[in-house]
Design an enzyme around this catalytic site. Structure first.
Site, PDB file in Angstrom:
ATOM      1  N   LYS A   1       0.833  -1.211   0.000  1.00  0.00           N
ATOM      2  CA  LYS A   1       0.000   0.000   0.000  1.00  0.00           C
ATOM      3  C   LYS A   1       0.869   1.262   0.000  1.00  0.00           C
ATOM      4  O   LYS A   1       2.078   1.184   0.174  1.00  0.00           O
ATOM      5  CB  LYS A   1      -0.917   0.009   1.220  1.00  0.00           C
ATOM      6  CG  LYS A   1      -1.665  -1.286   1.468  1.00  0.00           C
ATOM      7  CD  LYS A   1      -2.896  -1.443   0.613  1.00  0.00           C
ATOM      8  CE  LYS A   1      -3.588  -2.750   0.982  1.00  0.00           C
ATOM      9  NZ  LYS A   1      -4.744  -3.062   0.185  1.00  0.00           N
TER      10      LYS A   1
HETATM   11  C1  LIG Z   1      -5.528  -4.187   0.802  1.00  0.00           C
HETATM   12  C2  LIG Z   1      -6.998  -4.171   0.748  1.00  0.00           C
HETATM   13  C3  LIG Z   1      -7.774  -4.515   1.856  1.00  0.00           C
HETATM   14  C4  LIG Z   1      -7.204  -4.912   3.207  1.00  0.00           C
HETATM   15  O1  LIG Z   1      -6.216  -5.817   3.149  1.00  0.00           O
HETATM   16  P1  LIG Z   1      -5.411  -6.310   4.443  1.00  0.00           P
HETATM   17  O2  LIG Z   1      -4.375  -7.181   3.816  1.00  0.00           O
HETATM   18  O3  LIG Z   1      -6.359  -7.056   5.295  1.00  0.00           O
HETATM   19  O4  LIG Z   1      -4.843  -5.140   5.155  1.00  0.00           O
HETATM   20  C5  LIG Z   1      -9.145  -4.426   1.752  1.00  0.00           C
HETATM   21  N1  LIG Z   1      -9.730  -4.019   0.620  1.00  0.00           N
HETATM   22  C6  LIG Z   1      -9.028  -3.677  -0.472  1.00  0.00           C
HETATM   23  C7  LIG Z   1      -9.755  -3.199  -1.687  1.00  0.00           C
HETATM   24  C8  LIG Z   1      -7.643  -3.761  -0.458  1.00  0.00           C
HETATM   25  O5  LIG Z   1      -6.929  -3.438  -1.545  1.00  0.00           O
END
Ligand SMILES: *Cc1c(COP(=O)(O)O)cnc(C)c1O
Length: 389
Positions: free
Chosen positions: A183
């Site tokens: 992210k």
């Molecule tokens: C990254 C992401 C999440 C959450 O992911 P985690 O790995 O649980 O932190 C949720 N929704 C979307 C659209 C994502 O890209």
């Protein structure tokens, strides 16, 4: 020599190392000042009153569903073109995701189609800023308001972006950010719920901490049932440790710089790929301040999923990361089995997902690397064209 270029690579500097070391040398490894500062930094960036740090974006979405009282028999309107967590959280609470096809330009849920999916069982609309694109979030918000439904904003891909001057994370009654290493900023694993609603924030704080009463909420201390072991509701261990929060604080402090670097990388890709007629580049609406999460291009209509997959394989043979982002959620095996979805149910999402591919994208990608990735992509596309003719 250029080494392998991965899809994603975290950007950890001395600032992060210093803060993590500070935590390790302190006596507080959980529930301390780093968490508070991290919550403040993210909430204020999103323009919200409360931030509740949790162990992942998925955990945050789970708590958001619970805090809004969504449960068995309820329906939640959402997109089939996203990372699977945005829909799985609906299943966690026993509710049913009702998918809406996407807009082929923004790749977000098509606002024109949302109202047709609303039924008397609908309890919320869950919108995702896919690949960080917030375009039309105000329309999702208006539709939710018109039908008196809460809007849940899965902002996990959009930290720092805005639409018509309004920050990502400020559209939903509840919004959730994610901090997995790919992210915009990372805490290793982690997430954050943001909201202006005091009750939702309190309930989420309690649920992330085994359902304990929130300190300072006036619960009487009893000698037999002290605050430490008083559990007001069913809760979870979704806490985010201080070490992870320290990573988050250091990254939030230089978020402006991080987003700028990502924008430079995205602009460079655009320059290098602009002249390739078989590639559709991501479109950024003039009212969108894009916080780039990934760089996903789409092959032209005549390409098949098999050709796209061979192009991805070809990139890998050249030591360059590439991936199909995203396969449709409704066509995942357990969704098909449970809900009876089949190919053709959401034709726009399916046609887009057959032809999209993510390219290496991270802060420190160099201009030479971007050039190499772009050239290799063009080469792989020409090879597929040769085969076809
Ligand atoms: C990254 C992401 C999440 C959450 O992911 P985690 O790995 O649980 O932190 C949720 N929704 C979307 C659209 C994502 O890209």
């Amino acid at each position: 020599m250029i080494d392998e270029i991965p899809l994603s690579r975290p950007d950890i500097t001395d600032d992060e190392l210093r803060l993590v070391e500070m935590v390790l040398r302190s006596d507080r490894l959980a529930g301390g000042p780093m968490m508070e500062e991290f919550e403040e930094l993210v909430a204020s960036r999103a323009g919200r009153r409360h931030g509740v740090a949790v162990s992942s974006g998925t955990a945050g979405l789970h708590l958001a569903m619970l805090a809004l009282g969504i449960g068995p028999g309820d329906e939640v309107v959402t997109t089939p073109f996203s990372f699977i967590a945005s829909s799985n959280c609906i299943l966690f609470v026993g509710a049913k995701p009702v998918f809406v096809d996407i807009d082929p330009v923004t790749l977000n849920m098509d606002p024109e189609r949302i109202e047709a999916a609303i039924t008397p069982r609908t309890k919320a609309i869950l919108a995702v800023e896919v690949f960080g694109n917030p375009t039309h979030m105000d329309r999702c918000r208006a539709i939710a308001a018109k039908h008196e439904l809460p809007l849940i904003e899965d902002a996990c891909e959009g930290l720092g972006g805005a639409w018509k001057g309004r920050s990502i994370g400020s559209f939903g009654r509840v919004a959730v950010f994610g901090f997995y290493p790919n992210k915009q900023i990372t805490t290793g694993e982690g997430g954050m719920i943001v909201t202006d609603d005091d009750t939702i924030a309190d309930v989420c704080r309690s649920m992330r901490n085994q359902g304990r009463a929130i300190p300072g909420q006036g619960q009487p201390q009893s000698s037999t049932l002290g605050m430490a072991f008083r559990h007001d509701r069913l809760g979870y261990n979704y806490r985010l440790p201080e070490i992870n929060c320290a990573l988050g604080v250091a990254q939030m402090r230089r978020l402006g710089d991080i987003l700028e670097k990502r924008e430079i990388v995205a602009n460079e890709y655009v320059q290098l790929l602009l002249d390739t007629s078989d590639i559709l580049l991501p479109t950024v609406d003039q009212h969108t301040r894009m916080s780039w999460f990934v760089f996903v291009v789409r092959l032209a209509d005549q390409y098949t999923a098999e050709e796209r997959d061979r192009i991805i394989q070809g990139m890998h043979r050249h030591d360059i990361g590439a991936a199909a982002y995203f396969p449709c959620i409704h066509l995942q095996p357990f969704y098909r089995e449970r809900f009876g979805y089949a190919p053709g149910d959401f034709p726009v999402a399916e046609s887009v997902s057959h032809r999209t591919l993510a390219l290496p994208f991270f802060n420190r990608l160099t201009l030479r690397e971007i050039d190499l990735v772009s050239q290799t992509l063009k080469l792989m596309i020409s090879r597929e064209n040769l085969k076809r003719t």
